[in-house]
Design a protein around this motif. Structure first.
Motif, PDB file in Angstrom:
ATOM      1  N   SER A  91       7.158 130.200 -12.485  1.00 41.99           N
ATOM      2  CA  SER A  91       7.876 128.597 -12.133  1.00 41.99           C
ATOM      3  C   SER A  91       9.108 128.850 -11.570  1.00 41.99           C
ATOM      4  O   SER A  91       9.781 129.904 -11.593  1.00 41.99           O
ATOM      5  N   GLU A 133      14.486 126.939 -24.187  1.00 40.96           N
ATOM      6  CA  GLU A 133      13.739 127.365 -23.799  1.00 40.96           C
ATOM      7  C   GLU A 133      13.374 126.150 -22.611  1.00 40.96           C
ATOM      8  O   GLU A 133      12.745 125.196 -23.313  1.00 40.96           O
ATOM      9  N   LEU A 134      13.316 127.095 -21.059  1.00 46.30           N
ATOM     10  CA  LEU A 134      12.801 125.368 -20.020  1.00 46.30           C
ATOM     11  C   LEU A 134      11.128 126.174 -19.721  1.00 46.30           C
ATOM     12  O   LEU A 134      10.799 127.440 -19.573  1.00 46.30           O
ATOM     13  N   ASN A 135      10.701 125.704 -18.662  1.00 43.39           N
ATOM     14  CA  ASN A 135       9.815 125.603 -18.435  1.00 43.39           C
ATOM     15  C   ASN A 135       9.819 126.855 -17.153  1.00 43.39           C
ATOM     16  O   ASN A 135      10.069 127.407 -16.139  1.00 43.39           O
ATOM     17  N   GLN A 149      23.135 118.978 -19.103  1.00 46.78           N
ATOM     18  CA  GLN A 149      21.586 118.186 -19.845  1.00 46.78           C
ATOM     19  C   GLN A 149      21.473 117.176 -19.362  1.00 46.78           C
ATOM     20  O   GLN A 149      22.483 116.581 -19.187  1.00 46.78           O
ATOM     21  N   SER A 178      17.497 111.265 -21.907  1.00 43.69           N
ATOM     22  CA  SER A 178      15.711 110.916 -21.757  1.00 43.69           C
ATOM     23  C   SER A 178      16.306 109.610 -20.713  1.00 43.69           C
ATOM     24  O   SER A 178      15.584 108.749 -19.933  1.00 43.69           O
ATOM     25  N   SER A 197      17.972 123.370 -11.128  1.00 48.20           N
ATOM     26  CA  SER A 197      16.951 122.048 -11.861  1.00 48.20           C
ATOM     27  C   SER A 197      16.118 123.354 -12.952  1.00 48.20           C
ATOM     28  O   SER A 197      14.933 123.298 -12.124  1.00 48.20           O
ATOM     29  N   ILE A 198      16.105 123.167 -14.053  1.00 53.89           N
ATOM     30  CA  ILE A 198      14.899 123.540 -14.500  1.00 53.89           C
ATOM     31  C   ILE A 198      14.427 122.763 -15.712  1.00 53.89           C
ATOM     32  O   ILE A 198      15.598 122.244 -16.911  1.00 53.89           O
ATOM     33  N   ASP A 199      13.713 121.783 -16.143  1.00 54.17           N
ATOM     34  CA  ASP A 199      13.011 120.350 -16.798  1.00 54.17           C
ATOM     35  C   ASP A 199      14.334 119.872 -16.836  1.00 54.17           C
ATOM     36  O   ASP A 199      14.413 119.113 -16.014  1.00 54.17           O
ATOM     37  N   ASN A 200      15.042 119.637 -18.157  1.00 51.47           N
ATOM     38  CA  ASN A 200      16.125 118.829 -18.263  1.00 51.47           C
ATOM     39  C   ASN A 200      17.656 119.287 -18.442  1.00 51.47           C
ATOM     40  O   ASN A 200      18.325 118.540 -18.076  1.00 51.47           O
ATOM     41  N   GLN A 234      13.656 124.177  -9.052  1.00 48.30           N
ATOM     42  CA  GLN A 234      13.242 123.231  -8.109  1.00 48.30           C
ATOM     43  C   GLN A 234      14.720 122.792  -7.867  1.00 48.30           C
ATOM     44  O   GLN A 234      15.881 122.980  -8.500  1.00 48.30           O
TER      45      GLN A 234
END
Length: 309
Positions: free
Chosen positions: A23, A259-261, A138, A141, A104-107, A26
């Motif tokens: 992974s 925990e992230l992707n 962070q 949503s 940039s990783i997930d949120n 981004q």
């Protein structure tokens, strides 16, 4: 209590999982890059103006400050007290920030950069600090960005470190606080890796220590520049282990993980009981580690920033 040792077989069992993937963090989009650029400029101006409200405007209520030479400051109100104490002691002459990396990783967004601070005290003595910072954001949503932690240390030795400690500011030694229970796959894996690191460092085994890092890893250490990549890390750790004291006790602790992707963000701390010749002492410190899952399943340190209390 003594730190337990781990067998190599046990460590390998934990580190090499049954799934394999890669992974990559981004690149941020233009809107996010513009937001961070605006924050960076605004934060620098607010610091120069000693404007505490502006400094904390984007911070979450639970923001965590991890300064070098200061215990961890938890929460927006305590952070305000920290900056007030700082500005009461020093008159800011200049402050600048320069970003060198945005992940940039997930949120989650993590910005790493350099800063330079020039200031004077009431006796008009001049001080300059050049260092590194790491901001963790962070994204909610609804797209709102909140700053959840700020960490920083210095590129050089600081002979006025005691003046950068503010005893009246509510702050905690995270190494003395409760740590995460080992009750999941990821907490078990991190506990095993941290226990092996605790065994490795006192043995001054630079080659094993270097294996904790990815090939493109960074060690963002106190009193030093950033060391990046295998060659720089190998060279620095070979030198660094020879400068270390004898550790009578060394313990790593983890109090929070995100925990992230393909990544894990770990907030940790350490306790070190040491001696060197006729000197001895007990030191505590804090760390922000970004672990990255490798193609073979191993979890290795992609970025590690460390600060003393």
């Amino acid at each position: 209590m003594p730190v337990p040792s781990l067998s190599k077989a046990f460590l390998l069992l934990i580190c090499f999982n049954a799934f394999f993937f890669s992974s990559v963090a981004q690149v941020v989009d233009a809107q996010t890059a513009s937001f961070l650029e605006g924050f960076r400029a605004g934060f620098s101006q607010a610091f120069r103006n000693e404007d505490i409200d502006a400094l904390l405007k984007a911070s979450s209520e639970e923001v965590r400050l991890m300064p070098e030479f200061q215990r961890t400051v938890l929460g927006k109100k305590n952070s305000s007290d920290y900056y007030q104490a700082f500005f009461d002691k020093f008159d800011i002459q200049s402050y600048q920030r320069e970003a060198i990396e945005i992940l940039s990783i997930d949120n989650v967004l993590i910005e790493l950069g350099y800063f330079n601070l020039k200031m004077t005290d009431p006796q008009l003595r001049q001080f300059e600090l050049a260092g590194k910072y790491q901001d963790v954001w962070q994204r909610a949503s609804n797209g709102e960005m909140k700053l959840i932690s700020q960490a920083w240390n210095y590129n050089h030795a600081v002979d006025f470190a005691d003046q950068l400690r503010f005893e009246d500011v509510p702050a905690v030694i995270m190494a003395y606080q409760p740590h995460l229970p080992v009750n999941s796959d990821i907490t078990l894996e991190l506990a095993a890796l941290n226990l092996l690191m605790v065994e490795t460092i006192p043995q001054k085994d630079a080659k094993l220590w270097a294996q904790f890092f990815t090939e493109d890893g960074m060690f963002i250490y106190s009193n030093n520049p950033i060391y990046e990549g295998k060659e720089e890390l190998d060279t620095y750790l070979d030198q660094h282990v020879n400068e270390l004291p004898v550790f009578e006790k060394l313990q790593n602790r983890t109090d929070k993980i995100i925990e992230l992707n393909g990544y894990v963000l770990e907030y940790g701390s350490h306790i070190a009981v040491w001696r060197m010749n006729e000197y001895s002492g007990v030191n505590t410190g804090k760390t922000l580690k970004i672990w990255r899952r490798q193609n073979n399943g191993a979890l290795k340190i992609f970025r590690q920033m460390a600060m003393y209390d």
